[in-house]
Design an enzyme around this catalytic site. Structure first.
Site, PDB file in Angstrom:
ATOM      1  N   ASP A  65       4.414  -2.341  32.433  1.00  0.00           N
ATOM      2  CA  ASP A  65       4.615  -3.460  33.161  1.00  0.00           C
ATOM      3  C   ASP A  65       3.160  -4.208  33.233  1.00  0.00           C
ATOM      4  O   ASP A  65       2.156  -3.415  33.580  1.00  0.00           O
ATOM      5  CB  ASP A  65       4.882  -2.929  34.678  1.00  0.00           C
ATOM      6  N   ASP A  84      -3.405  -3.667  31.687  1.00  0.00           N
ATOM      7  CA  ASP A  84      -3.424  -4.788  32.401  1.00  0.00           C
ATOM      8  C   ASP A  84      -4.201  -4.561  33.775  1.00  0.00           C
ATOM      9  O   ASP A  84      -4.583  -5.550  34.437  1.00  0.00           O
ATOM     10  CB  ASP A  84      -2.366  -5.776  32.519  1.00  0.00           C
ATOM     11  N   ASP A 101      -0.057   0.696  28.481  1.00  0.00           N
ATOM     12  CA  ASP A 101       0.645   0.737  29.770  1.00  0.00           C
ATOM     13  C   ASP A 101       1.835  -0.324  29.410  1.00  0.00           C
ATOM     14  O   ASP A 101       2.157  -0.975  28.432  1.00  0.00           O
ATOM     15  CB  ASP A 101      -0.202  -0.010  30.744  1.00  0.00           C
TER      16      ASP A 101
END
Length: 215
Positions: free
Chosen positions: A10, A166, A8
């Protein structure tokens, strides 16, 4: 050792939250709507730009979503990412993975133009093998389609690939694709939030992540 790591963007590789908040608040002000806090921004991201705008605008002002979304796309495309930074340890992690000839990919729900801009400024030196964001016609995470396409394009088995993110969306994407997932704890979600969607494996820093990848 894994052969492919899909990251991922961001909250995993880059701390982009301040730039996202700045652009979104600018667009909210343009429509005479209240600004949102950094914590609000953190809670609202993860499901693509349109959903971010919808959550920021709120149900009481739903008629303004398209206006704000249109402006957000316009001004985010001009964002210079001046408030964005690499998370601690990411530089060493990515250099180590490249030295080991592990394939690297980025898969984000952020619009492709935003992914490309951030990648070129902060991550191009690490020579990722695939850099993908939101595009017309391609389903967003947690749909597994693009993840599986990346894996198939490299010709790897699913057990040879690792998804690193995250957020809840990343956990569900990996589950839907049938690949292992590691949730990083330096991003925009708490341990409890990740556990609630079934996350099992966590790392607190990039050294732990590297060791897990190369075992």
């Amino acid at each position: 050792m894994y052969k492919l790591v899909i990251f991922d963007l961001d909250g995993t590789l880059l701390d982009t939250l301040p730039d996202l908040q700045a652009v979104l608040n600018f667009c909210l002000r343009m429509s005479a709507l209240p600004e949102i806090s950094l914590d609000d921004t953190k809670n609202f991201i993860g499901n693509g730009a349109k959903k971010l705008v919808e959550r920021a605008v709120g149900a009481d002002n739903a008629e303004l979503v398209e206006e704000v979304y249109r402006n957000y796309n316009k001004y985010f495309a001009q964002c210079d990412n001046s408030l964005t930074r690499l998370f601690e340890g990411v530089d060493g992690l990515l250099k180590s993975l490249k030295d080991l000839n592990i394939k690297l990919a980025i898969l984000s729900n952020k619009p492709q133009y935003g992914v490309t801009s951030a990648y070129q400024k902060f991550l191009s030196e690490y020579r990722f093998d695939a850099v993908l964001g939101q595009t017309d016609g391609a389903p967003l995470k947690p749909d597994p389609s693009v993840t599986l396409e990346i894996i198939n394009n490299f010709g790897f088995r699913r057990e040879e690939c690792l998804f690193v993110g995250d957020g809840e969306t990343d956990v569900l994407t990996a589950k839907n694709a049938g690949v292992n997932c590691v949730s990083v704890l330096w991003g925009y979600r708490t341990l409890k939030q990740l556990e609630e969607v079934g996350a099992k494996t966590f790392v607190k820093d990039c050294d732990e992540l590297l060791n897990l990848i190369i075992l």
